[in-house]
Design an enzyme around this catalytic site. Structure first.
Site, PDB file in Angstrom:
ATOM      1  N   SER A  19       0.836  -1.201   0.000  1.00 44.10           N
ATOM      2  CA  SER A  19       0.000   0.000   0.000  1.00 44.10           C
ATOM      3  C   SER A  19       0.872   1.252   0.000  1.00 44.10           C
ATOM      4  O   SER A  19       1.672   1.454  -0.902  1.00 44.10           O
ATOM      5  CB  SER A  19      -0.967  -0.048   1.183  1.00 44.10           C
ATOM      6  N   ASP A  35      -6.077  -3.785  -2.133  1.00 44.99           N
ATOM      7  CA  ASP A  35      -4.980  -3.400  -1.254  1.00 44.99           C
ATOM      8  C   ASP A  35      -4.248  -4.610  -0.659  1.00 44.99           C
ATOM      9  O   ASP A  35      -4.862  -5.538  -0.132  1.00 44.99           O
ATOM     10  CB  ASP A  35      -5.533  -2.539  -0.125  1.00 44.99           C
TER      11      ASP A  35
END
Length: 497
Positions: free
Chosen positions: A227, A344
Site C-alpha cells: 500500500s 490493497d
C-alpha cells in the site's frame, strides 16, 4: 577470500600440476607460490584450461584443499570454459550466480546449461541464480527480460560494454558499484531487507526512516512494500533519495492537498475513488519503469480479489503494481493487472516481512506505521481528558459539515471503512514483527490515514524513531555470521596435528 579464476587468460598453473603437487604436501597450503594478491587484499589463483578429463577431476581436490585454508572461496568460470568443466564448477559450489547479458544467444546458452545440469548427478539440486547485466545507457525495458519474468534473480545496472571492459580496473558508475556490493553481500549471507507497512499518510514516516539510513551509509539490498509502503518503496527503488522524496511529499503541503490525490465517482459502484490520480502522480516520478529497471530490488504486495491470496509483484510495470497494492477495498475501485483484479495488499500482508524471508534475506528491518489497539485506546483517553479539562464545546457548523458532507470525517463511510481495515491489519502486522530483526514504529497519536497535507510531521516522526533505533540497526548490519568450521591452522605442524 580466494578467487580461483578457472581457464584464465595468461595463467601459468594447471590442474595437471596440482594433481602432482597434492601427493607431495602434508597438511600445509600447497599453492602459496601460485597466489597473487590484489590491491584490496584478495588472493587470486589463475588456472590454465584443462587438457584432459583427469584434470577436471583434480578440480574437486583443489577446491577442497583451498576451502580448508580460506573462509570464502569463489570460482570464476567465464564463457571460455568448456561445458564439462563448467558443470564441474557448479557442482562444487554452494551458490551459483550466472551473469548474462539480456540477449537471445546468452539466454539460449543459459537454457542449455540448465538442461545440462539436469543430466548429471546432484545437478538437479543446484539453484542457478541468473543475474542480468544491463549495459550503461540501456534504460529501456528489454522484451526478453519481460518474457523471463521471475526467472531473473537480480540485475547489475550500468555495466560497461565488452569493448570498454577490456583491461578495466574500476568502473565509476554508481548503480553498477551498488549492485556489485549487493551481490557480494548475498554471497556472504549479509543482505539487508526493508519491509514497509501500509498506513496511508502515516506511511510518509517511511521517508524519514530512509533518510536516516542513507545519512549513516546503511545500504538496503531489497525493499518490500504494501500500500503506502509500496509507493514509497517504488520511488526509492527507482533511484530517488530521501531528500528528493520529501520534496515530492511536500508538494501536497497545503490546505487542499488531499484533493490532488482523490478522483471520486459521482455514482460509486465498485468504490468511491478511482485511484488513477495516485498512479499518475507516481508515474510523473518513475515513468513507465519496470521492475528490471529500478536500481534497487523491489517487491510489492497486493491481494487477489477473487481468492484473497497474497500476490507478490516482482516483474512488469511498477506503477501498475503500486496501484493494485493501494486499492483500499470499499474506498477504491479494484485494479486490473493482466486480466486479474487486485485490491490493497494490506488485506493479505500489511507488513511484508515474510516476503523478505522467502527471498532468503538474512537481516530484516520492519517499519510498522499501523497502531495497536492499546495505542489507540491511550489516544482516546488522552483526548477525552484534554477536552474535559479545557471544557471544549462542539462547533455546530463544523459538526454539521462533517456529519453530512465530509466522507472522511470520523464515523462516516470512508473513515469507518479504513478503521475496520486497520483493525484487521493490526494483529497480522504485529505477528509479522516477531520475525523481523529490528522493528521501528513511527506512530502518531493524531495521525489520520488521509492527512497528506502534513508530510513534514510524519517524516519527522520517522526520523526520530529511526534515530532511536540507529545503534540497533548498525549492530544488525555489521553483525558477523557465526562460523561452525574448524579454525584454520596457520602453522604446518599444527595442521598435521
Amino acid at each position: 577470500m580466494l578467487l580461483v579464476h578457472v581457464a584464465a587468460p595468461g595463467a601459468r598453473y594447471s590442474l595437471a600440476a596440482w594433481a602432482r603437487t597434492i601427493t607431495q604436501i602434508n597438511g600445509e597450503f600447497g599453492l602459496a607460490g601460485q597466489i597473487e594478491t590484489t590491491e584490496g587484499g584478495v588472493a587470486i589463483l589463475r588456472l590454465l584450461p584443462p587438457e584432459s578429463f583427469d584434470d577436471e577431476e583434480a578440480l574437486s581436490s583443489l577446491v577442497g584443499h583451498c576451502a580448508t585454508h580460506f573462509q570464502h572461496l569463489v570460482l570464476h568460470a567465464g564463457h571460455e570454459v568448456v561445458p564439462s568443466l563448467l558443470l564441474k564448477c557448479l557442482v562444487e559450489s554452494d551458490r551459483v550466480f550466472l551473469l548474462v547479458q539480456p540477449k537471445t544467444e546468452d539466454l539460449y546458452s543459459r537454457d542449455l546449461l540448465l538442461r545440462g545440469l539436469q543430466a548429471i548427478p546432484r545437478g538437479e539440486h543446484i539453484n542457478v541464480r541468473t543475474i542480468a547485466c544491463r549495459e550503461k545507457g540501456e534504460e529501456h525495458f528489454n522484451a526478453l527480460l519481460k518474457q523471463m519474468g521471475g526467472a531473473v534473480h537480480g540485475f547489475i545496472h550500468g555495466c560497461p560494454t565488452l569493448a570498454a571492459a577490456q583491461g578495466l580496473r574500476r568502473w565509476p558508475d554508481r548503480d553498477f558499484n551498488s549492485d556489485i556490493r549487493r551481490l557480494a553481500r548475498e554471497v556472504g549471507h549479509r543482505r539487508v531487507g526493508l519491509a514497509l507497512s501500509s498506513g496511508g499518510a502515516r506511511g510518509l514516516a517511511h521517508i524519514g526512516v530512509i533518510q536516516v539510513l542513507e545519512e549513516n551509509g546503511i545500504e538496503v539490498d531489497v525493499v518490500a512494500g504494501c500500500s503506502m509502503g509500496s509507493y514509497i518503496g517504488a520511488v526509492w527503488a527507482a533511484g530517488y533519495d530521501g531528500v528528493a522524496m520529501e520534496r515530492q511529499a511536500r508538494e501536497l503541503e497545503h490546505r487542499w492537498g488531499l484533493f490532488d490525490l482523490i478522483d471520486p465517482f459521482i455514482l460509486p459502484r465498485q468504490g468511491f475513488l478511482r485511484g488513477e490520480k495516485v498512479k499518475q502522480r507516481l508515474k510523473r516520478a518513475i515513468g513507465d519503469a519496470h521492475f528490471s529497471e529500478v536500481v534497487r530490488p523491489l517487491r510489492i504486495v497486493a491481494t487477489h480479489l477473487a481468492t484473497l491470496d497474497r500476490v507478490v509483484f516482482s516483474s512488469g510495470e511498477v506503477a501498475a503494481a503500486v496501484h493494485a497494492s493501494s486499492a483500499i477495498p470499499g474506498a477504491c475501485v479494484p485494479v486490473e493487472v493482466e486480466g486479474e483484479l487486485y485490491i490493497d495488499g494490506g488485506i493479505a500482508d500489511p507488513l511484508p516481512v515474510d516476503v523478505l524471508e522467502e527471498m532468503g534475506i538474512e537481516r530484516i528491518i520492519a517499519i510498522n506505521t499501523i497502531p495497536t489497539p492499546a495505542y489507540l485506546r491511550t489516544h482516546l483517553e488522552m483526548s477525552r481528558e484534554r477536552d474535559s479539562r479545557r471544557g471544549r464545546k462542539t462547533n455546530q457548523i463544523k459538526a454539521f459539515l462533517n456529519r453530512y458532507l465530509n466522507y472522511f470525517a470520523p464515523g462516516n463511510v470512508l473513515d469507518t471503512i479504513m478503521r475496520s481495515f486497520n483493525g484487521a491489519q493490526m494483529q497480522v502486522a504485529e505477528h509479522a514483527c516477531q520475525f523481523a530483526d529490528v522493528v521501528v514504529r513511527p506512530l502518531s497519536f493524531d495521525g489520520r490515514w488521509h492527512d497528506f497535507r502534513r508530510p513534514g510531521k510524519y517524516i519527522a516522526i520517522g526520523r526520530r524513531e529511526a534515530e532511536s533505533h540507529l545503534e540497533e540497526i548498525k549492530a544488525l548490519v555489521n553483525r558477523k555470521e557465526p562460523t561452525y568450521e574448524v579454525p584454520i591452522a596457520h602453522h604446518p605442524m599444527a595442521t598435521t596435528a
